[in-house]
Each structure stands twice: as C-alpha cells, then as structure tokens.
Scaffold this active site. Sequence first.
Site, mmCIF file in Angstrom:
data_model
loop_
_atom_site.group_PDB
_atom_site.id
_atom_site.type_symbol
_atom_site.label_atom_id
_atom_site.label_comp_id
_atom_site.label_asym_id
_atom_site.label_seq_id
_atom_site.Cartn_x
_atom_site.Cartn_y
_atom_site.Cartn_z
ATOM 1 N N SER A 112 -3.203 1.587 14.310
ATOM 2 C CA SER A 112 -3.867 2.888 14.417
ATOM 3 C C SER A 112 -4.171 3.181 15.880
ATOM 4 O O SER A 112 -4.531 2.273 16.642
ATOM 5 C CB SER A 112 -5.161 2.897 13.622
ATOM 6 O OG SER A 112 -5.910 4.066 13.896
ATOM 7 N N GLY A 151 0.814 -1.210 0.000
ATOM 8 C CA GLY A 151 0.000 0.000 0.000
ATOM 9 C C GLY A 151 0.845 1.256 0.000
ATOM 10 O O GLY A 151 0.612 2.168 0.793
ATOM 11 N N THR A 182 1.548 3.617 -2.517
ATOM 12 C CA THR A 182 1.440 4.564 -3.629
ATOM 13 C C THR A 182 1.143 5.984 -3.167
ATOM 14 O O THR A 182 1.166 6.914 -3.967
ATOM 15 C CB THR A 182 0.360 4.119 -4.629
ATOM 16 O OG1 THR A 182 -0.898 4.003 -3.948
ATOM 17 C CG2 THR A 182 0.727 2.787 -5.260
ATOM 18 N N TYR A 203 -13.454 -0.561 11.986
ATOM 19 C CA TYR A 203 -12.071 -0.176 11.701
ATOM 20 C C TYR A 203 -11.187 -0.353 12.935
ATOM 21 O O TYR A 203 -10.096 -0.930 12.859
ATOM 22 C CB TYR A 203 -12.021 1.281 11.227
ATOM 23 C CG TYR A 203 -10.625 1.804 11.053
ATOM 24 C CD1 TYR A 203 -9.851 1.409 9.970
ATOM 25 C CD2 TYR A 203 -10.064 2.687 11.984
ATOM 26 C CE1 TYR A 203 -8.552 1.877 9.808
ATOM 27 C CE2 TYR A 203 -8.772 3.158 11.824
ATOM 28 C CZ TYR A 203 -8.012 2.763 10.738
ATOM 29 O OH TYR A 203 -6.735 3.229 10.585
ATOM 30 N N GLY A 262 0.697 8.659 0.760
ATOM 31 C CA GLY A 262 0.641 8.772 2.213
ATOM 32 C C GLY A 262 1.787 8.115 2.956
ATOM 33 O O GLY A 262 2.951 8.216 2.580
#
Length: 244
Positions: free
Chosen positions: A138, A13, A15, A151, A17
């Site tokens: 997170s 992941g 690509t 989430y 940020g």
Amino acid sequence: MAKLDAKVAVVTGATSGLGLATARLFVEEGARVFITGRRQDRLDAAVASMGHGVTGVLGDVGRVSDVARLAEVVTAEAGKVDVLVANAGVWTWNETIDDVTEESFDAVFGVNVRGTFFTVQKLLPLLSDGASVVLIGSGAADKGGPGTTVYAASKAALRSFARTWTTDLKQRGIRVNVLSPAAIDTPAFADLPAGFKERIAAQVPIGRLGDAAEIATAALFLASADSSFVTGIDLPVDGGVGQV
C-alpha cells in the site's frame, strides 16, 4: 499466446476488489487459478463470475491451519504454483495511536503480516523454480498519514519481506515484488464517511481514482515473463499520489 498460459496461480483474498480483478485477468491470460475468501457465498459468486479454470478455497489467511489446507488443495489438484499473489489483507482507517488496542493491532498484523508470511511459507514447497511472488502492499506504508499507524506499519513489513525473500530465494530464481496501490476505487469506500471518496480523488495528480483492473494489469506484469529481470521492487500504482 496468453501471458500465463499453462501456469498455476494462487490469489488470496480474491472475492472482490483488487484480488477478484487480478484473478479474473489471470484466467483470461490462460492461468489455472486458485482463489481464497472467508465467506462461502462470496467465494462461490467469485468463482461463478469467472467460469472455468478457477477453484475457490474457503479460508482466512490469518489462520495458519487454513493456509496449510490451501496448500493441500493446490497440491492435490495442480501440484505446483507458478504465481502467488498475496492479496488478502485488512484495512483500518482513522485509528490513531491512542485508539489502538491489543485486539485491533493483532487483527491487522495477524492478517497483513503474519498471514502473508505463512501464506508464502506454506506454499513455498509448491513454488516452481522461476516462480513469481507478488505481495500487495500500500502507498500508505510510505506516507505516514494520520490514523494509519498500524495499517501502514503492516504494509511496510511486506516491503522488508520482498527484500529478504529476494535474496533468500535467488538460487531458485523466484522473484518477489511488492505492488503498492493507492487511491483505488474499491468497495471499501462504501464504509467511509460521505465525501471522503471525492476528497481522495481530488488529491490524485492524474485527476481520478484508479480502477481495480489497473492494479490487475500491474500484477500481470509482475507475474509474467514481461518482468523477468524485475525482483525486490516496490511498484507504486497510485496515480502519482506518492510520487509528486
């Protein structure tokens, strides 16, 4: 000497940020880096922005077949993995328990939990003894914020993975840690209501949002020999949001 000189790293992941910032720093620190992304145009742009030493592999970690193909590419081109950053994930906002559907639940757990699990499993045979695995968690996992029910739970699962994998892989000296960002200024804010970004920033004890580069430096710490006696932890990089 660069901190990742001659190391092979995989960042999923990556690509935009946090993932892109991490991959870019790893390249600067001497690593041969493989990155993944779900869109070819964005993957190509990310690779081009970093120059040499980077290979992009198109794929969605939510599909085990794509993760297996990633392992095949890394095997053919590098033959090993010294650092794995499982960054790929999806984020839902303002989805309360009564809003959750089977489809939305599966979409989040399919990438954040199932995808992370099989990313590590499929790359495990390539991991060098003494390798570092960094799971991007997170701060939401510990806060119980409204609208984050699925989430937050998906990120809490990664904390459990780090604990069990630390003991499962100790004979090989593989370190597994969670890095948990919060209040980071990423492109995701562009999709949120006006003023939301400012409200979040006002809640950060350090007085501002974090930058993706600040997550990347923390990932470098966990990836490198600087953290050789660190394993099984959850490292918050959150400006104090979850700490005070």
